[in-house]
Design an enzyme around this catalytic site. Structure first.
Site, PDB file in Angstrom:
ATOM      1  N   LYS A  78       0.832  -1.203   0.000  1.00  0.00           N
ATOM      2  CA  LYS A  78       0.000   0.000   0.000  1.00  0.00           C
ATOM      3  C   LYS A  78       0.866   1.251   0.000  1.00  0.00           C
ATOM      4  CE  LYS A  78      -4.355  -1.552   2.052  1.00  0.00           C
ATOM      5  NZ  LYS A  78      -4.166  -2.983   1.893  1.00  0.00           N
ATOM      6  N   GLU A  82      -4.075   6.336   8.097  1.00  0.00           N
ATOM      7  CA  GLU A  82      -4.725   7.237   7.150  1.00  0.00           C
ATOM      8  C   GLU A  82      -5.980   7.835   7.768  1.00  0.00           C
ATOM      9  OE1 GLU A  82      -3.702   5.225   2.792  1.00  0.00           O
ATOM     10  OE2 GLU A  82      -5.653   4.874   3.721  1.00  0.00           O
ATOM     11  N   HIS A 117     -15.744  -5.143   6.043  1.00  0.00           N
ATOM     12  CA  HIS A 117     -14.790  -4.839   4.961  1.00  0.00           C
ATOM     13  C   HIS A 117     -14.876  -5.836   3.810  1.00  0.00           C
ATOM     14  CE1 HIS A 117     -13.184  -1.979   7.784  1.00  0.00           C
ATOM     15  NE2 HIS A 117     -12.826  -2.929   8.610  1.00  0.00           N
ATOM     16  N   ARG A 166      -5.085  -8.800 -10.178  1.00  0.00           N
ATOM     17  CA  ARG A 166      -5.629 -10.122 -10.512  1.00  0.00           C
ATOM     18  C   ARG A 166      -7.049  -9.952 -11.034  1.00  0.00           C
ATOM     19  NH1 ARG A 166      -9.307 -10.489  -6.461  1.00  0.00           N
ATOM     20  NH2 ARG A 166      -8.744  -9.503  -4.486  1.00  0.00           N
TER      21      ARG A 166
END
Length: 310
Positions: free
Chosen positions: A110, A182, A217, A271
């Protein structure tokens, strides 16, 4: 040309890929563990090999070579985004039906992906340090995905415990306990853009999917086109810029958070995704076929202006 395809996966995707292979006249080789010996994909394959684990890179590559396959498709999950698996397939003289290991590596972290996005002029969220943190925020595993190693923190006094818990989970799941902090965008939407790139430098987008409806999530529903999305064109352009900056070929998905009039790069899935049929339904394109053709070295068959959305 690819005449024989080895599928390093099981279940739904190991049934989905052969549908395209049959239409293209490509023979199918599959794998199974003892528990999956009666799986539908096993019965329908031209050839099947038993393996002890779907995560055993050495065994999978050995079976692929024994089967005389030309190429390996990793499906989704398991080793689909594993750079070492991609390299092992290529080192064995087989075609990897996916992005190059180099582009996968650039986008796997990330942290690294955000730096690449900045260079491609794609908006990103700022990173906090524990000392500069503003709340609420999200603690995220650098190598994470699927909600693993992710924690919401609303108060400064809870940050240390959340980071320790997330790091421990990330280490177990990904072998990497690094974290980033974040801002948490309340009421933000989760919108992803499907891209295709060939080995000749061409990248196109296949529209977006709104996957804001989630539980823990995990995506529950995908909708395309995303309703009431004024930044639609900007999202598409940003996704293509990022893929080009990464030297990306084959199928991939660029994920964004959309908050009001602004949007921010989240991550890129290197992917085929579980939800790829949503895009297939609205474009009429077969993403597995496109992946196979790209891996075989063919240029993209459709220019951006030729792609229609129903």
């Amino acid at each position: 040309m690819i005449d024989r395809l080895f599928i390093a996966n099981r279940g739904e995707i190991a049934c989905r890929i052969p549908r395209t292979c049959r239409a293209l006249g490509i023979a199918v080789v599959c794998v199974f563990t003892e528990a999956d010996a009666n799986g539908l994909w096993v019965k329908e394959a031209d050839q099947a090999f038993r393996v002890e684990s779907y995560l055993d890179i050495e065994s999978l590559v050995l079976k692929a070579r024994q089967s005389k396959a030309d190429a390996v498709h990793p499906g989704f999950g398991f080793l689909a985004e594993n750079v070492e698996f991609a390299r092992a397939v290529l080192a064995a003289g087989l075609i990897w039906v996916g992005p190059s290991p180099e582009s996968m590596e650039r986008l796997a972290s990330k942290e690294g992906a955000k730096l690449l996005a900045v260079r491609a002029e794609v908006p990103v969220l700022p990173n906090f340090s524990p000392e500069t943190a503003e709340f609420p925020l999200m603690v995220k595993a650098v190598a994470g995905g699927g909600g693993e190693g992710m924690r919401r923190v609303d108060r400064a006094e809870d940050l240390a415990a959340a980071m320790q818990s997330a790091a421990s989970e990330a280490s177990r799941s990904f072998g990497d306990d690094r974290l980033i902090l974040e801002p948490l965008l309340l009421q933000a939407r989760h919108v992803e853009v499907q891209v295709l790139g060939d080995q000749h430098g061409t990248v196109v987008h296949l529209g977006e999917r709104d996957c804001s409806l989630q539980r823990r999530h995990q995506k529950v529903m995908e909708e395309c086109p995303a309703p009431d999305l004024p930044q639609r064109e900007q999202l598409h352009e940003a996704a293509v810029r990022l893929a080009r900056a990464a030297g990306y070929s084959n199928a991939g998905t660029v994920e964004f958070l959309v908050s009001g009039e602004r949007f921010y790069f989240l991550e890129m899935n290197t992917r085929l995704q579980v939800e790829h049929p949503v895009t297939e339904m609205i474009t009429g394109l077969d993403l597995v076929e496109e992946m196979i053709r790209i891996a075989a070295g063919e240029p993209l068959r459709h220019r951006q202006e030729e792609i229609r959305f129903n």
